[in-house]
Structures are given as structure tokens and as C-alpha cells.
Design a protein around this motif. Structure first.
Motif, PDB file in Angstrom:
ATOM      1  N   PHE A   9       0.871  -1.178  -0.126  1.00  0.00           N
ATOM      2  CA  PHE A   9       0.008  -0.171   0.024  1.00  0.00           C
ATOM      3  C   PHE A   9       1.053   1.330  -0.028  1.00  0.00           C
ATOM      4  N   THR A  10       0.286   2.228  -0.728  1.00  0.00           N
ATOM      5  CA  THR A  10       0.790   3.540  -0.642  1.00  0.00           C
ATOM      6  C   THR A  10      -0.348   4.803  -0.440  1.00  0.00           C
ATOM      7  N   GLY A  11      -0.039   5.735   0.152  1.00  0.00           N
ATOM      8  CA  GLY A  11      -1.249   6.782   0.221  1.00  0.00           C
ATOM      9  C   GLY A  11      -0.594   7.849   1.064  1.00  0.00           C
ATOM     10  N   HIS A  12      -1.456   8.849   1.173  1.00  0.00           N
ATOM     11  CA  HIS A  12      -0.971  10.251   1.689  1.00  0.00           C
ATOM     12  C   HIS A  12      -1.213  10.451   3.124  1.00  0.00           C
ATOM     13  N   ARG A  13      -0.357  11.084   3.662  1.00  0.00           N
ATOM     14  CA  ARG A  13      -0.337  11.584   5.211  1.00  0.00           C
ATOM     15  C   ARG A  13      -1.432  12.649   5.304  1.00  0.00           C
ATOM     16  N   PRO A  14      -1.848  12.676   6.506  1.00  0.00           N
ATOM     17  CA  PRO A  14      -3.265  13.626   6.689  1.00  0.00           C
ATOM     18  C   PRO A  14      -2.933  15.097   6.235  1.00  0.00           C
ATOM     19  N   GLN A  15      -1.862  15.669   6.058  1.00  0.00           N
ATOM     20  CA  GLN A  15      -1.669  16.859   5.422  1.00  0.00           C
ATOM     21  C   GLN A  15      -2.030  17.050   4.086  1.00  0.00           C
ATOM     22  N   ARG A  16      -2.095  15.834   3.378  1.00  0.00           N
ATOM     23  CA  ARG A  16      -2.300  15.894   2.005  1.00  0.00           C
ATOM     24  C   ARG A  16      -3.568  15.615   1.709  1.00  0.00           C
ATOM     25  N   LEU A  17      -4.415  15.079   2.897  1.00  0.00           N
ATOM     26  CA  LEU A  17      -5.744  14.638   2.684  1.00  0.00           C
ATOM     27  C   LEU A  17      -6.630  15.772   2.854  1.00  0.00           C
ATOM     28  N   GLN A  56       1.334   8.134   9.153  1.00  0.00           N
ATOM     29  CA  GLN A  56       0.253   8.612   9.511  1.00  0.00           C
ATOM     30  C   GLN A  56      -0.754   8.469   8.375  1.00  0.00           C
ATOM     31  N   GLY A  57      -1.835   8.820   8.713  1.00  0.00           N
ATOM     32  CA  GLY A  57      -2.960   9.038   7.576  1.00  0.00           C
ATOM     33  C   GLY A  57      -3.424   7.577   7.015  1.00  0.00           C
ATOM     34  N   ALA A  58      -3.081   7.588   5.519  1.00  0.00           N
ATOM     35  CA  ALA A  58      -3.924   6.607   4.730  1.00  0.00           C
ATOM     36  C   ALA A  58      -3.158   5.246   5.092  1.00  0.00           C
ATOM     37  N   ASP A  59      -1.873   4.964   5.318  1.00  0.00           N
ATOM     38  CA  ASP A  59      -1.493   4.086   5.827  1.00  0.00           C
ATOM     39  C   ASP A  59      -2.035   3.318   7.007  1.00  0.00           C
ATOM     40  N   LEU A  60      -2.458   3.975   8.191  1.00  0.00           N
ATOM     41  CA  LEU A  60      -3.008   3.343   9.176  1.00  0.00           C
ATOM     42  C   LEU A  60      -4.607   2.810   8.976  1.00  0.00           C
ATOM     43  N   TYR A  61      -5.180   3.668   7.860  1.00  0.00           N
ATOM     44  CA  TYR A  61      -6.584   3.145   7.437  1.00  0.00           C
ATOM     45  C   TYR A  61      -6.218   1.683   6.701  1.00  0.00           C
ATOM     46  N   PHE A  62      -5.251   1.597   5.870  1.00  0.00           N
ATOM     47  CA  PHE A  62      -4.981   0.411   5.317  1.00  0.00           C
ATOM     48  C   PHE A  62      -4.562  -0.853   6.371  1.00  0.00           C
ATOM     49  N   CYS A  63      -3.812  -0.310   7.249  1.00  0.00           N
ATOM     50  CA  CYS A  63      -3.519  -1.427   8.517  1.00  0.00           C
ATOM     51  C   CYS A  63      -4.767  -1.967   8.929  1.00  0.00           C
ATOM     52  N   GLN A  64      -5.580  -0.868   9.158  1.00  0.00           N
ATOM     53  CA  GLN A  64      -6.903  -1.386   9.988  1.00  0.00           C
ATOM     54  C   GLN A  64      -7.917  -2.289   9.092  1.00  0.00           C
TER      55      GLN A  64
END
Length: 166
Positions: A9-17, A56-64
């Protein structure tokens, strides 16, 4: 684990969301739902090992999302690919606690290097892509940044990509 059954997975951190840290925002909830579906679809296609960079951000969503899948399918494994030992040292306390709770549920932790260097996030991303045949991304289309670089690397390596638009 072999790449044939490994998804990263790859994804944005909160500051980019667009919603920042506000996970109650309906847009965030929609992305999380699409991410959960994408992880379930990867499982249906035979993927059993999942790699997460634990940012932080989307990575942790993926983990969940993977942990939710793992609760339903015991054969699923989750590996935390940590760029360096102090990744979360400067995060807010609540984020560090959340990350640690998720790490405690991972099957494997791989620390790519001991200390921070300018290229450690890139090394972590390449570690994940090089061991996968599928990459799921939460991406806003911005032509710069770590998420775009990881997507570009995956495409050059012939790794299938699924992009979930922010």
C-alpha cells in the motif's frame, strides 16, 4: 512470502488529505470503505500477505482494513514495513499510541534501516513494492511526493496498481 500473494500500500499523510486528521469527515469514511473493499477484493484474488508502511494517515487506514480482513480470515498476514526505528518519535501522543496498537497486531515487523536518512522512506517503499505483485494506493493525482513516486516505481516494476482517488 512470495510476490504472487503479496499486496502493498501507498497513500497520503493527513496533511495531503482534504479532511486532514478528521476521520469523521464523510470523505474520509468513503475512502476507508473503498479501501476495505479493495483489500477484500485482493483477498478474493488470492492475496494473503499485506505490507504496510505504517505512516500517519492512509497507511493506518490500510492497516486497519487488513486487520479487519485478518479477523475474518486467519490465513491473512500483515507485515509492518518500518522505514527506520524512530519513525513515530515526533508524532502526537495519540498517533503514536494508535500506531503501537496496530503494530501489536501485525504478524511481522521489518525495520528497513536503524536510523533516519533522507532516503529511508524511499527505501521502505521500494522494499514493499519489490516484494509485491499488487499495490493499492490512496492518491490525489498530485504529480509529486512519496505516493506518486511509489506508484511510478511500481509501474516501472510491472506491479499491478489499484488507485483509489481521494
Amino acid at each position: 512470502m512470495t510476490p504472487e500473494i503479496t499486496c502493498c500500500f501507498t497513500g497520503h499523510r493527513p496533511q495531503r488529505l482534504p479532511w486532514g486528521d478528521n476521520e469523521a469527515d464523510l470523505r474520509c469514511q468513503a475512502v476507508k470503505a473503498r479501501l476495505t473493499r479493495a483489500v477484500a477484493e485482493a483477498y478474493d484474488r488470492g492475496y494473503r500477505h499485506f505490507l504496510c508502511g505504517m505512516a500517519q494517515g492512509a497507511d493506518l487506514y490500510f492497516c486497519q482494513a487488513v486487520l479487519h480482513l485478518k479477523a475474518q480470515h486467519p490465513g491473512v498476514t500483515l507485515e509492518a514495513a518500518i522505514p527506520y526505528e524512530g519513525q513515530a518519535d515526533h508524532w502526537p501522543p495519540a498517533d503514536r499510541l494508535r500506531r503501537q496498537r496496530l503494530l501489536n497486531q501485525c504478524d511481522l515487523e521489518t525495520v528497513v534501516q536503524h536510523h533516519y536518512t533522507k532516503g529511508c522512506m524511499l527505501r521502505r517503499n521500494r522494499y514493499m513494492v519489490d516484494r509485491s505483485s499488487l499495490l493499492i494506493a490512496v492518491y490525489d493525482g498530485t504529480p509529486k511526493g512519496g505516493t506518486m513516486n511509489t506508484l511510478a516505481y511500481a509501474l516501472r516494476q510491472g506491479v499491478e496498481t489499484i488507485i483509489l482517488d481521494v
